[in-house]
Every structure is written in C-alpha cells, then in structure tokens.
Design an enzyme around this catalytic site. Structure first.
Site, PDB file in Angstrom:
ATOM      1  N   ASP A 112      -3.255   1.957  12.005  1.00  0.00           N
ATOM      2  CA  ASP A 112      -4.622   1.282  11.996  1.00  0.00           C
ATOM      3  C   ASP A 112      -4.849   0.819  13.255  1.00  0.00           C
ATOM      4  O   ASP A 112      -4.910   1.124  15.091  1.00  0.00           O
ATOM      5  CB  ASP A 112      -5.525   0.275  10.860  1.00  0.00           C
ATOM      6  N   GLY A 162      -2.247  -0.644  14.882  1.00  0.00           N
ATOM      7  CA  GLY A 162      -0.988  -0.368  15.543  1.00  0.00           C
ATOM      8  C   GLY A 162      -0.041  -2.234  14.752  1.00  0.00           C
ATOM      9  O   GLY A 162       1.080  -1.868  15.162  1.00  0.00           O
ATOM     10  N   ASP A 164       1.473   2.804   4.151  1.00  0.00           N
ATOM     11  CA  ASP A 164       0.524   3.826   3.879  1.00  0.00           C
ATOM     12  C   ASP A 164      -0.493   4.618   5.309  1.00  0.00           C
ATOM     13  O   ASP A 164      -0.626   5.179   5.513  1.00  0.00           O
ATOM     14  CB  ASP A 164      -0.088   2.959   3.089  1.00  0.00           C
ATOM     15  N   GLY A 170       0.863  -0.908  -0.011  1.00  0.00           N
ATOM     16  CA  GLY A 170       0.115  -0.283   0.233  1.00  0.00           C
ATOM     17  C   GLY A 170       0.527   1.162  -0.371  1.00  0.00           C
ATOM     18  O   GLY A 170       0.479   2.275  -0.769  1.00  0.00           O
ATOM     19  N   ASP A 227      -4.939  -0.227  -1.834  1.00  0.00           N
ATOM     20  CA  ASP A 227      -6.697  -0.649  -2.223  1.00  0.00           C
ATOM     21  C   ASP A 227      -8.007  -1.507  -1.741  1.00  0.00           C
ATOM     22  O   ASP A 227      -8.129  -1.212  -0.887  1.00  0.00           O
ATOM     23  CB  ASP A 227      -5.752  -2.172  -3.556  1.00  0.00           C
ATOM     24  N   ARG A 282      -5.540   0.864  -6.588  1.00  0.00           N
ATOM     25  CA  ARG A 282      -4.426   1.511  -6.163  1.00  0.00           C
ATOM     26  C   ARG A 282      -3.828   3.373  -7.215  1.00  0.00           C
ATOM     27  O   ARG A 282      -2.968   3.587  -6.519  1.00  0.00           O
ATOM     28  CB  ARG A 282      -3.420   0.797  -6.382  1.00  0.00           C
ATOM     29  N   THR A 305       0.793  -3.889  12.218  1.00  0.00           N
ATOM     30  CA  THR A 305       2.049  -4.102  11.187  1.00  0.00           C
ATOM     31  C   THR A 305       2.799  -2.870  11.793  1.00  0.00           C
ATOM     32  O   THR A 305       3.907  -3.559  11.862  1.00  0.00           O
ATOM     33  CB  THR A 305       1.266  -3.602  10.402  1.00  0.00           C
ATOM     34  N   LEU A 306       2.403  -1.493  12.188  1.00  0.00           N
ATOM     35  CA  LEU A 306       3.988  -0.623  12.399  1.00  0.00           C
ATOM     36  C   LEU A 306       4.440  -1.210  13.348  1.00  0.00           C
ATOM     37  O   LEU A 306       6.259  -1.213  13.497  1.00  0.00           O
ATOM     38  CB  LEU A 306       3.526   0.503  12.436  1.00  0.00           C
TER      39      LEU A 306
HETATM   40  P1  5GP Z   1      -2.763  -2.425  11.103  1.00  0.00           P
HETATM   41  O1  5GP Z   1      -1.417  -3.517  11.961  1.00  0.00           O
HETATM   42  O2  5GP Z   1      -2.663  -0.899  11.870  1.00  0.00           O
HETATM   43  O3  5GP Z   1      -4.054  -3.043  12.027  1.00  0.00           O
HETATM   44  O4  5GP Z   1      -2.770  -2.260   9.940  1.00  0.00           O
HETATM   45  C1  5GP Z   1      -2.343  -1.190   8.812  1.00  0.00           C
HETATM   46  C2  5GP Z   1      -2.685  -2.306   7.740  1.00  0.00           C
HETATM   47  O5  5GP Z   1      -4.147  -2.355   7.155  1.00  0.00           O
HETATM   48  C3  5GP Z   1      -2.226  -0.924   6.650  1.00  0.00           C
HETATM   49  O6  5GP Z   1      -1.164  -0.744   6.407  1.00  0.00           O
HETATM   50  C4  5GP Z   1      -2.811  -1.127   5.200  1.00  0.00           C
HETATM   51  O7  5GP Z   1      -2.085  -2.213   4.156  1.00  0.00           O
HETATM   52  C5  5GP Z   1      -4.132  -1.604   6.556  1.00  0.00           C
HETATM   53  N1  5GP Z   1      -4.857  -0.922   6.105  1.00  0.00           N
HETATM   54  C6  5GP Z   1      -5.303  -0.536   7.827  1.00  0.00           C
HETATM   55  N2  5GP Z   1      -6.767   0.364   7.065  1.00  0.00           N
HETATM   56  C7  5GP Z   1      -7.009   0.056   5.558  1.00  0.00           C
HETATM   57  C8  5GP Z   1      -7.764   0.906   4.489  1.00  0.00           C
HETATM   58  O8  5GP Z   1      -8.121   1.837   5.017  1.00  0.00           O
HETATM   59  N3  5GP Z   1      -7.885   0.837   3.798  1.00  0.00           N
HETATM   60  C9  5GP Z   1      -7.443  -0.580   3.288  1.00  0.00           C
HETATM   61  N4  5GP Z   1      -6.595  -0.764   1.940  1.00  0.00           N
HETATM   62  N5  5GP Z   1      -5.356  -0.703   3.913  1.00  0.00           N
HETATM   63  C10 5GP Z   1      -5.571  -0.758   5.230  1.00  0.00           C
HETATM   64 MG    MG Z   2      -0.293  -2.223   4.946  1.00  0.00          MG
END
Ligand code: 5GP
Ligand code: MG
Length: 187
Positions: A114, A116, A111, A52, A170, A176, A118-119
């Site tokens: 959310d 958190g 990108d 993303g 996406d 994208r 992933t980061l």
């Molecule tokens: P986390 O691990 O913080 O819950 O999620 C982060 C990842 O979730 C981002 O890198 C992204 O890939 C995906 N993500 C979170 N929110 C969205 C969204 O609104 N749209 C899309 N396409 N991906 C999202």
């Molecule tokens: Mg992502």
C-alpha cells in the site's frame, strides 16, 4: 453496512463484491511460484508478514514445493492498519522472526503493498541483519497509494485504492476466511 456502527457487521456474503476469485488466485500463484523458483535458491527463507498474508503464504509455499523448491519459513508480525481501514502511518513490530537471516537468501511475503511502509521496514530490517539477498512478494499492489519508493519483485495482482478483505485479509478482524478477495459494499 446496516445498523448502527457500534454493532458487529453481519457476515453476509452478499455484502462483498468479489474482485479476484479462488481459481484466479490459484492460477496466479502457480505462475508466481515458477518465476520465484527460477530466480531464487531452493532453500530460500520465506518471511511471512502476519497476519494478513498467512493464507497467501500457505498456498505460495505449497506451489513453490511443487515447483521444486524447499523453502524454509518464519513469521513476523508487523502492522500499520490495526483494526482501522486506514494506515496509522507508523509501522509496529509485535512479533519478530526467530531465524538468523545472516548470509541467507530471504523472500519477504506480504498481502498488500500500500504506502510501502511495511514492506520497506521489513526489507530494511532483513538487510540490516545481514541477509545475503532480500526479495519481496505481495499478493496485491495498490500502486496509486505508494509513499515509499519501493516495488515488490513479485506481484500477484494490481488493486485500486479500495479496502479489500478475504483470503487472509481482514476488516476489523473479520472476513479472513473468505476464499476470494473482495470489497465490502458500503451502501
Ligand atoms: P503499507 O505499510 O504498505 O501502507 O500497508 C501495508 C499493510 O497495510 C498490509 O500488510 C495490510 O496489512 C494493510 N492494508 C493495506 N491495504 C489494506 C486493505 O485494503 N485491507 C486490509 N485489510 N489491509 C490493508
Ligand atoms: Mg499486513
């Protein structure tokens, strides 16, 4: 969305409400890059979380260059959403970086921040591999959704708890290529 759910969605721009347009994004990246350039060493290693953030990272890298930096770049594929519009709750690493991060200043770029997960996963991985410093930069921050105690050092924009697309991001592998950030209208 029109038609039954098993049919591909029409790629029709009128279905998407713009929340951050291309000019607004470019202006914000300019500000972010100046801040990053004043804080971090000029040879910082940028780790881009695919897929993303590839467009954001491409624009950020060029802005950093204009701000006097000479960043290096590597890519990692980590995902928690897959083709769904909700986090799976687990983080999957399917392609690792090839650079050695030991004793290096690292900036992880994603990108959207959310829950958190992933980061936090990426940050912990780089720290455990011996990076000297690990900073983080995200284009969008969905603060209300946080489950892990993590904030990014550099944030483009806040975003409500909505599913966004465009500018590299996406929905089921689509949208994208849109030059702006938007929300797919569901009605
Ligand atoms: P986390 O691990 O913080 O819950 O999620 C982060 C990842 O979730 C981002 O890198 C992204 O890939 C995906 N993500 C979170 N929110 C969205 C969204 O609104 N749209 C899309 N396409 N991906 C999202
Ligand atoms: Mg992502």
């Amino acid at each position: 969305m029109t038609g039954s759910s098993d049919k591909p969605m029409e790629h029709n721009l009128s279905q998407i409400d713009v929340i951050y347009d291309a000019e607004t994004i470019a202006d914000r990246i300019e500000v972010l890059s100046q801040k990053i350039a004043s804080d971090l060493p000029e040879d910082v290693l940028i780790i881009v979380i695919l897929k993303g953030s590839f467009i954001f990272a491409a624009d950020l890298l060029r802005a950093l260059d204009s701000s006097g930096m000479q960043p290096m770049v590597d890519f990692i594929t980590i995902w928690s959403y897959g083709a769904s519009t909700e986090s799976t709750g687990t983080v999957n690493l399917t392609r690792d970086i090839t650079e050695d991060v030991r004793d290096r200043a690292v900036l992880v770029v994603d990108d959207i921040l959310d829950t958190g997960r992933t980061l936090a996963y990426a940050k912990n991985l780089m720290t455990s591999r011996g990076a000297k410093t690990v900073h983080t930069c995200v284009l969008l921050d969905k603060e209300a959704r946080r489950e892990e105690p993590i904030e990014a050092n550099y944030v483009g924009f806040p975003v409500e708890d909505v599913f966004v697309v465009g500018y590299g991001i996406d929905k089921a592998h689509r949208f994208r290529s849109l030059p702006f950030i938007g929300v797919v209208r569901t009605s």
